[in-house]
Scaffold this motif. Sequence first.
Motif, PDB file in Angstrom:
ATOM      1  N   TRP A 269       0.829  -1.205   0.000  1.00  0.00           N
ATOM      2  CA  TRP A 269       0.000   0.000   0.000  1.00  0.00           C
ATOM      3  C   TRP A 269       0.865   1.257   0.000  1.00  0.00           C
ATOM      4  O   TRP A 269       0.576   2.223  -0.714  1.00  0.00           O
ATOM      5  CB  TRP A 269      -0.928  -0.006   1.211  1.00  0.00           C
ATOM      6  CG  TRP A 269      -1.853   1.177   1.230  1.00  0.00           C
ATOM      7  CD1 TRP A 269      -3.027   1.321   0.563  1.00  0.00           C
ATOM      8  CD2 TRP A 269      -1.644   2.399   1.935  1.00  0.00           C
ATOM      9  NE1 TRP A 269      -3.575   2.549   0.815  1.00  0.00           N
ATOM     10  CE2 TRP A 269      -2.751   3.234   1.656  1.00  0.00           C
ATOM     11  CE3 TRP A 269      -0.649   2.869   2.782  1.00  0.00           C
ATOM     12  CZ2 TRP A 269      -2.877   4.503   2.189  1.00  0.00           C
ATOM     13  CZ3 TRP A 269      -0.767   4.141   3.318  1.00  0.00           C
ATOM     14  CH2 TRP A 269      -1.874   4.942   3.020  1.00  0.00           C
ATOM     15  N   ASN A 270       1.933   1.264   0.786  1.00  0.00           N
ATOM     16  CA  ASN A 270       2.810   2.436   0.825  1.00  0.00           C
ATOM     17  C   ASN A 270       3.513   2.653  -0.512  1.00  0.00           C
ATOM     18  O   ASN A 270       3.711   3.795  -0.937  1.00  0.00           O
ATOM     19  CB  ASN A 270       3.837   2.289   1.950  1.00  0.00           C
ATOM     20  CG  ASN A 270       3.288   2.732   3.295  1.00  0.00           C
ATOM     21  OD1 ASN A 270       3.083   3.909   3.538  1.00  0.00           O
ATOM     22  ND2 ASN A 270       3.028   1.773   4.168  1.00  0.00           N
ATOM     23  N   ILE A 271       3.894   1.566  -1.177  1.00  0.00           N
ATOM     24  CA  ILE A 271       4.528   1.700  -2.495  1.00  0.00           C
ATOM     25  C   ILE A 271       3.540   2.305  -3.490  1.00  0.00           C
ATOM     26  O   ILE A 271       3.867   3.248  -4.227  1.00  0.00           O
ATOM     27  CB  ILE A 271       5.026   0.334  -2.994  1.00  0.00           C
ATOM     28  CG1 ILE A 271       6.134  -0.199  -2.086  1.00  0.00           C
ATOM     29  CG2 ILE A 271       5.539   0.441  -4.430  1.00  0.00           C
ATOM     30  CD1 ILE A 271       6.475  -1.659  -2.329  1.00  0.00           C
ATOM     31  N   LEU A 272       2.323   1.767  -3.524  1.00  0.00           N
ATOM     32  CA  LEU A 272       1.310   2.289  -4.447  1.00  0.00           C
ATOM     33  C   LEU A 272       1.022   3.759  -4.165  1.00  0.00           C
ATOM     34  O   LEU A 272       0.952   4.585  -5.080  1.00  0.00           O
ATOM     35  CB  LEU A 272       0.018   1.474  -4.325  1.00  0.00           C
ATOM     36  CG  LEU A 272       0.073   0.003  -4.745  1.00  0.00           C
ATOM     37  CD1 LEU A 272      -1.285  -0.655  -4.543  1.00  0.00           C
ATOM     38  CD2 LEU A 272       0.508  -0.127  -6.188  1.00  0.00           C
ATOM     39  N   PHE A 273       0.853   4.076  -2.894  1.00  0.00           N
ATOM     40  CA  PHE A 273       0.532   5.454  -2.521  1.00  0.00           C
ATOM     41  C   PHE A 273       1.673   6.389  -2.905  1.00  0.00           C
ATOM     42  O   PHE A 273       1.448   7.512  -3.373  1.00  0.00           O
ATOM     43  CB  PHE A 273       0.273   5.533  -1.011  1.00  0.00           C
ATOM     44  CG  PHE A 273      -0.507   6.741  -0.593  1.00  0.00           C
ATOM     45  CD1 PHE A 273      -1.883   6.702  -0.521  1.00  0.00           C
ATOM     46  CD2 PHE A 273       0.141   7.924  -0.277  1.00  0.00           C
ATOM     47  CE1 PHE A 273      -2.611   7.824  -0.138  1.00  0.00           C
ATOM     48  CE2 PHE A 273      -0.566   9.049   0.108  1.00  0.00           C
ATOM     49  CZ  PHE A 273      -1.954   8.996   0.176  1.00  0.00           C
ATOM     50  N   GLY A 274       2.916   5.933  -2.714  1.00  0.00           N
ATOM     51  CA  GLY A 274       4.064   6.767  -3.047  1.00  0.00           C
ATOM     52  C   GLY A 274       4.184   7.032  -4.532  1.00  0.00           C
ATOM     53  O   GLY A 274       4.398   8.174  -4.960  1.00  0.00           O
ATOM     54  N   VAL A 275       4.039   5.986  -5.352  1.00  0.00           N
ATOM     55  CA  VAL A 275       4.180   6.157  -6.803  1.00  0.00           C
ATOM     56  C   VAL A 275       3.047   7.017  -7.359  1.00  0.00           C
ATOM     57  O   VAL A 275       3.277   7.958  -8.128  1.00  0.00           O
ATOM     58  CB  VAL A 275       4.215   4.783  -7.509  1.00  0.00           C
ATOM     59  CG1 VAL A 275       4.191   4.964  -9.025  1.00  0.00           C
ATOM     60  CG2 VAL A 275       5.462   4.006  -7.097  1.00  0.00           C
TER      61      VAL A 275
ATOM     62  N   LEU B 180       8.346   5.063   0.137  1.00  0.00           N
ATOM     63  CA  LEU B 180       9.208   3.890  -0.016  1.00  0.00           C
ATOM     64  C   LEU B 180       9.908   3.562   1.298  1.00  0.00           C
ATOM     65  O   LEU B 180      10.059   2.394   1.669  1.00  0.00           O
ATOM     66  CB  LEU B 180      10.244   4.131  -1.116  1.00  0.00           C
ATOM     67  CG  LEU B 180       9.756   4.007  -2.557  1.00  0.00           C
ATOM     68  CD1 LEU B 180      10.890   4.325  -3.523  1.00  0.00           C
ATOM     69  CD2 LEU B 180       9.198   2.618  -2.835  1.00  0.00           C
ATOM     70  N   PHE B 181      10.325   4.605   2.001  1.00  0.00           N
ATOM     71  CA  PHE B 181      10.971   4.367   3.290  1.00  0.00           C
ATOM     72  C   PHE B 181       9.967   3.791   4.287  1.00  0.00           C
ATOM     73  O   PHE B 181      10.292   2.896   5.075  1.00  0.00           O
ATOM     74  CB  PHE B 181      11.568   5.662   3.829  1.00  0.00           C
ATOM     75  CG  PHE B 181      12.448   5.464   5.029  1.00  0.00           C
ATOM     76  CD1 PHE B 181      13.737   4.974   4.884  1.00  0.00           C
ATOM     77  CD2 PHE B 181      11.988   5.740   6.303  1.00  0.00           C
ATOM     78  CE1 PHE B 181      14.555   4.774   5.983  1.00  0.00           C
ATOM     79  CE2 PHE B 181      12.794   5.542   7.411  1.00  0.00           C
ATOM     80  CZ  PHE B 181      14.083   5.059   7.244  1.00  0.00           C
ATOM     81  N   LYS B 182       8.728   4.282   4.249  1.00  0.00           N
ATOM     82  CA  LYS B 182       7.687   3.701   5.102  1.00  0.00           C
ATOM     83  C   LYS B 182       7.471   2.235   4.758  1.00  0.00           C
ATOM     84  O   LYS B 182       7.310   1.388   5.646  1.00  0.00           O
ATOM     85  CB  LYS B 182       6.371   4.469   4.929  1.00  0.00           C
ATOM     86  CG  LYS B 182       6.312   5.802   5.636  1.00  0.00           C
ATOM     87  CD  LYS B 182       4.918   6.395   5.498  1.00  0.00           C
ATOM     88  CE  LYS B 182       4.777   7.675   6.296  1.00  0.00           C
ATOM     89  NZ  LYS B 182       3.410   8.232   6.216  1.00  0.00           N
ATOM     90  N   ALA B 183       7.452   1.933   3.463  1.00  0.00           N
ATOM     91  CA  ALA B 183       7.268   0.547   3.035  1.00  0.00           C
ATOM     92  C   ALA B 183       8.390  -0.332   3.567  1.00  0.00           C
ATOM     93  O   ALA B 183       8.159  -1.471   3.999  1.00  0.00           O
ATOM     94  CB  ALA B 183       7.204   0.470   1.510  1.00  0.00           C
TER      95      ALA B 183
END
Length: 375
Positions: A117-123, A174-177
């Motif tokens: 989810w964090n990757i999707l949200f970041g991109v 990405l760092f959160k992920a």
Amino acid sequence: MVKSYYAKTAMLWLCEQTPKDDWTVVSQSVIKLLDFLEEAIDTGNLPCYFWSQLNLLRFTSQGDRELMKKALLDIRQNLSILLARELCVYQPGLQKMLTQTTTQLTERQVRVCLARWNILFGVIGNLEFYLAMDTSPEGERLLSVLVHSKQFTASTVSRLLRTFSHQYILHKYLFKAMTVAPEDVTLQIHFTPFGHGFAWDAAPLIELLNGCDMRCLLGDPDAVRAWLRRQQQLPEAERPAGLPADLRSLGDLCDLLFNIPLLSQALRGSVLDKWSGHAVNSERAMEWLTHYQFKTFEDIMKTCLNEASCWKDKAIDFQTKVGMDYQTALRTACRFGVEVRRFCDDPETAREDERRRRRLPDPWGLLLFWLGRPL
């Protein structure tokens, strides 16, 4: 309402009184905190952790304490919802990931969902911020207001802002992920020095994405692959910068998803509906900037008067931070409120405010927006 400082104070006292092994379940820990606060409010006594002779509730009335108890009751009755919201489970995309199966998820599965989810949200957030500065008419109108120098154009300023702004969103998520990903994934990520910072390979994180995630990001991955192959057939000088060979390797996928200008170009050239959706979202996000109102003198005075009306809170500040005794703190706080009101009512205050604003350097011609009226 219950002030956050009361909750922080209660938490500090609880940490002293509760063995560390008892802090296991988040919901039970919050209930302990609520119990402590409720008892303190009932007795009207909440000692300051750093100065136990000072009672933080001393200046509160019975009516104030009743309102606090109602707030605590509301938290108790909605505790699960509030905790879930704090943990971001309320996000629709994440909620869908966590409820795709009827069986209970393992810790690793939950961590994978959070990382995805964090990757999707970041991109997606990165792309839409980029589009907001690159294609949004609202953004262009905003930038045109700022540009009064012949050396800079709106698009130039947009590129300058984009260099250090839109990538921040991607890096943050990405760092959160990485922080929530399973341990076996994070162990594959290596950091290497790079200038004043560091570089790291995010491919192990991207490997967590599944087919559904790729469709969420690219709309039609096959169409994007076909577009990439067509670009590869162009003369080298005409190919987009950073063009990957395909999307079948993790390296190629990283090269596309983390190169936001290229990702935008690929979606626009292969999945126009997907790109248009992101462009609309980015334009909506920029609208608030064009309608932003600088605070007028009248607004600032209202804020000052509101602060003056809360003079009892100042008494606590004077007592805890300056070391005044109770009666002196009350008298000083009352005097503070009177002086603020007098300051706001004095016509000279408004004139001095405008004189100071006019003395500020104004190379961009923004003073009229600050004053809230034509010069």
